[in-house]
Design an enzyme around this catalytic site. Structure first.
Site, PDB file in Angstrom:
ATOM      1  N   GLU A 283       0.835  -1.211   0.000  1.00  0.00           N
ATOM      2  CA  GLU A 283       0.000   0.000   0.000  1.00  0.00           C
ATOM      3  C   GLU A 283       0.866   1.255   0.000  1.00  0.00           C
ATOM      4  O   GLU A 283       0.516   2.264  -0.610  1.00  0.00           O
ATOM      5  CB  GLU A 283      -0.935   0.007   1.218  1.00  0.00           C
ATOM      6  CG  GLU A 283      -2.011  -1.063   1.200  1.00  0.00           C
ATOM      7  CD  GLU A 283      -3.207  -0.755   0.273  1.00  0.00           C
ATOM      8  OE1 GLU A 283      -3.460   0.433  -0.008  1.00  0.00           O
ATOM      9  OE2 GLU A 283      -3.880  -1.711  -0.147  1.00  0.00           O
TER      10      GLU A 283
ATOM     11  N   GLU B   5     -15.949   9.242  -1.974  1.00  0.00           N
ATOM     12  CA  GLU B   5     -15.493   8.452  -3.102  1.00  0.00           C
ATOM     13  C   GLU B   5     -16.342   8.644  -4.350  1.00  0.00           C
ATOM     14  O   GLU B   5     -16.877   7.692  -4.902  1.00  0.00           O
ATOM     15  CB  GLU B   5     -15.461   6.963  -2.722  1.00  0.00           C
ATOM     16  CG  GLU B   5     -14.587   6.191  -3.681  1.00  0.00           C
ATOM     17  CD  GLU B   5     -14.433   4.731  -3.287  1.00  0.00           C
ATOM     18  OE1 GLU B   5     -15.194   4.249  -2.466  1.00  0.00           O
ATOM     19  OE2 GLU B   5     -13.532   4.104  -3.830  1.00  0.00           O
TER      20      GLU B   5
ATOM     21  N   HIS C 223      -4.499  -9.194   1.633  1.00  0.00           N
ATOM     22  CA  HIS C 223      -5.020  -8.120   0.785  1.00  0.00           C
ATOM     23  C   HIS C 223      -3.874  -7.381   0.080  1.00  0.00           C
ATOM     24  O   HIS C 223      -3.909  -7.158  -1.135  1.00  0.00           O
ATOM     25  CB  HIS C 223      -5.839  -7.158   1.643  1.00  0.00           C
ATOM     26  CG  HIS C 223      -6.365  -5.972   0.912  1.00  0.00           C
ATOM     27  ND1 HIS C 223      -7.324  -6.078  -0.076  1.00  0.00           N
ATOM     28  CD2 HIS C 223      -6.068  -4.654   1.005  1.00  0.00           C
ATOM     29  CE1 HIS C 223      -7.598  -4.871  -0.547  1.00  0.00           C
ATOM     30  NE2 HIS C 223      -6.855  -3.989   0.090  1.00  0.00           N
TER      31      HIS C 223
END
Lengths: 366, 366
Positions: free
Chosen positions: A185, A237, A265
């Site tokens: 990330e 978003e 993830h």
């Protein structure tokens, strides 16, 4: 180690992220606890290591503390597990002035946050993320929720915490794979918006993998600052925030295919980002050697760089289940150049199918 | 019959309530349906009567329509039933541009609304309340949610609809008891804020009980207008909005004691309002004959006016579970005079215990 404070600006829902090592709870936690009742939500792995310290400090400050220890893992991020938090709140007679403290990684944060959004239609929420991934990802943006058997994060709420404590000390017990998943990330923020940060990461990846606390704190700060800028501009978003989904549509498909919990993830997102780079190169937006550069930084972070053996048609079906499908048209986050993400529906399906068929992006010649 | 439009003013979340008889769906429903997918959430009692008309109009407009028919009743207002809506949304591959249409009473509206708040962290929501209670209560304020075994409405969200269609035609099939339960809430608005409205209700109660559509529409309009004023000033229930809880703390205790579903919510609130009036009289704020007046208007609406035989101490314990407990101190909504509610912690416990012991308020001399 200096404590850095990042203010996430969201009008009346603004809050600080404190980034440092061995953060003073008296200084950084207690001022953000509203009311007298605190529910610490944690999991069976984190609680034995860290919970007592938080409970003791809160007890000493005169708070009533209760605990809800969830089973560990993405497969427990369900409505059923969420209900355990409600059961704990109700059986301890918690009122609407209570605070829910999330002590754990992304799963704990997402569930505790959704519980805080929903219990009595909203109570206070403080986050202590215990993984690198949750420090750079879940601590900014207010996305909370649980999975549905047919899709990830399909049920949830936007809920901003009162404060986030990102403590590098908590990363000491993190398994190597989870550290790397967090680094995925971190790399994402560099790829979508900051080539200088990518250069910094390429320079310091060895120290990051070796858990140098100051370097980790710097990576967390720069990542959170980047995400905070995007979220402040687009809290719900509707636009730019979707840039943060670089690698996620591909990644969700991989997670879905493998079964949640098999790949982390961050690992799925890593491969997904590499696939996005591959497609961006096929579109002529970035160079073939840029894809190699993405592959190398991911490899240096000990992340997977090869795509699972999923037939391209099956892969597309798995992507079609993704919520980023708007009016039936697939929207992807790709790279206009290294350090500049773009949200687009403009890509040739043939090129996409080529990307889905390439299991070693950044190795084969495009 | 003229259609009246009431605008609930909540900045970017403002919406209209259309109040009339046999409302044109093309005119009042279709403009508020976003996207191509509509999930009609209803229950086993309402769906056979009314659902087809809504489905047909939506289908003719080119929408994809799916249905989720829930079991009827407050006892099904649970996380488990909520999950049926998520299952229906996911198995029909609904996306974040869909609209959830609630066709039913308060339980359907609360669950469909919470599903709309939570599915993909928020999709569009339109309400068609089919009971008088839900027309005057749930259609304004955005409170949605489900019950927990240990307390009502403990899990939920604030979610504003895009529009509400309050159609008097739908009240034709309403059982008498449910009509009266709705009238209890109508009477509540008069008691807390509008003595003129109480006089109007005293004048027209016979016509209301006989379901005169124009008179019902007038009562709905005045009730919603009253609630909308309060909610606009206090969307998240920090202050004045708590006035709307007149009779609810007593009423919740009664519902909790009797078991949800034995007494209708409006019936419990009716007796709760009478108890609040009784305590207000004991405090010297209103006269004994005011309590008689409250008893009479409730009786004329065919509502219960006698308190179940609960020992005062047990009653207090049941009230202590109520979420209106702030920092352990009981807060009640009482009457300063007929037409003026007040939120107060200032009452003598002895007087409260006397009220809890009086099973026929408005009859015995205080």
């Amino acid at each position: 180690m200096t404590v850095q404070t990042l203010h996430v600006a969201l009008n009346e829902r603004s809050y600080p992220i404190y980034i440092g090592g061995d953060l003073s709870l008296a200084e950084y936690l207690l001022p953000h606890i509203a009311g007298h009742q605190v529910m610490i939500v944690s999991n069976t792995v984190v609680a034995p290591l860290y919970l007592a310290r938080y409970r003791d400090v809160l007890n000493e400050a005169g708070k009533t503390v209760a605990e809800c220890i969830l089973p560990d893992g993405e497969s427990y991020k369900t409505l059923e597990s969420l209900n355990l938090i409600f059961d704990a709140l109700m059986s301890n007679r918690f009122n609407r002035d209570c605070t829910i403290l999330a002590l754990g990684g992304g799963v704990v944060g997402d569930m505790a946050g959704f519980a805080a959004a929903s219990f009595q239609r909203g109570v206070h929420f403080v986050q202590v993320p215990t993984t690198l991934l949750s420090q750079v990802d879940s601590s900014v943006g207010g996305k909370t929720g649980v999975n549905h058997p047919l899709g990830k994060n399909m049920i949830g709420a936007f809920k901003q915490p009162k404060a986030v404590l990102a403590d590098m000390m908590l990363l000491g017990s993190l398994p190597d794979r989870e550290l790397s998943a967090g680094l995925a990330e971190v790399i994402k923020y560099a790829l979508i918006g900051d080539e200088d940060f990518l250069v910094w990461l390429e320079t310091h990846m060895t120290e990051l993998v070796a858990r140098n606390p100051a370097k980790l704190a710097e990576a967390v700060y720069r990542s959170c600052a980047h995400k905070a800028r995007i979220v402040a501009a687009d809290e719900h978003e509707m636009g730019e925030r979707a840039l943060l989904n670089l690698g996620h549509t591909f990644g969700h498909a991989i997670e879905s295919y493998m079964g949640y919990g098999q790949w982390l993830h961050g690992e799925a997102v890593a491969v997904g980002m590499l696939m996005a780079a591959d497609l961006s190169a096929r579109l002529g937006w970035i160079k073939a050697h840029d894809v190699v550069r993405v592959r190398n930084i991911l490899r240096d972070a000990n992340l997977p760089v090869n795509v699972p053996d999923i037939a391209p048609d099956d892969f597309l079906t798995l992507m079609g289940q993704d919520k980023k499908v708007l009016e039936g048209r697939l929207r992807l986050v790709l790279l206009k150049r290294i350090g500049e993400g773009v949200i687009t529906r403009e890509f040739d399906l043939q090129l996409l199918m080529q990307t889905l068929g390439n299991k070693t992006p950044g190795v084969e010649v495009i």
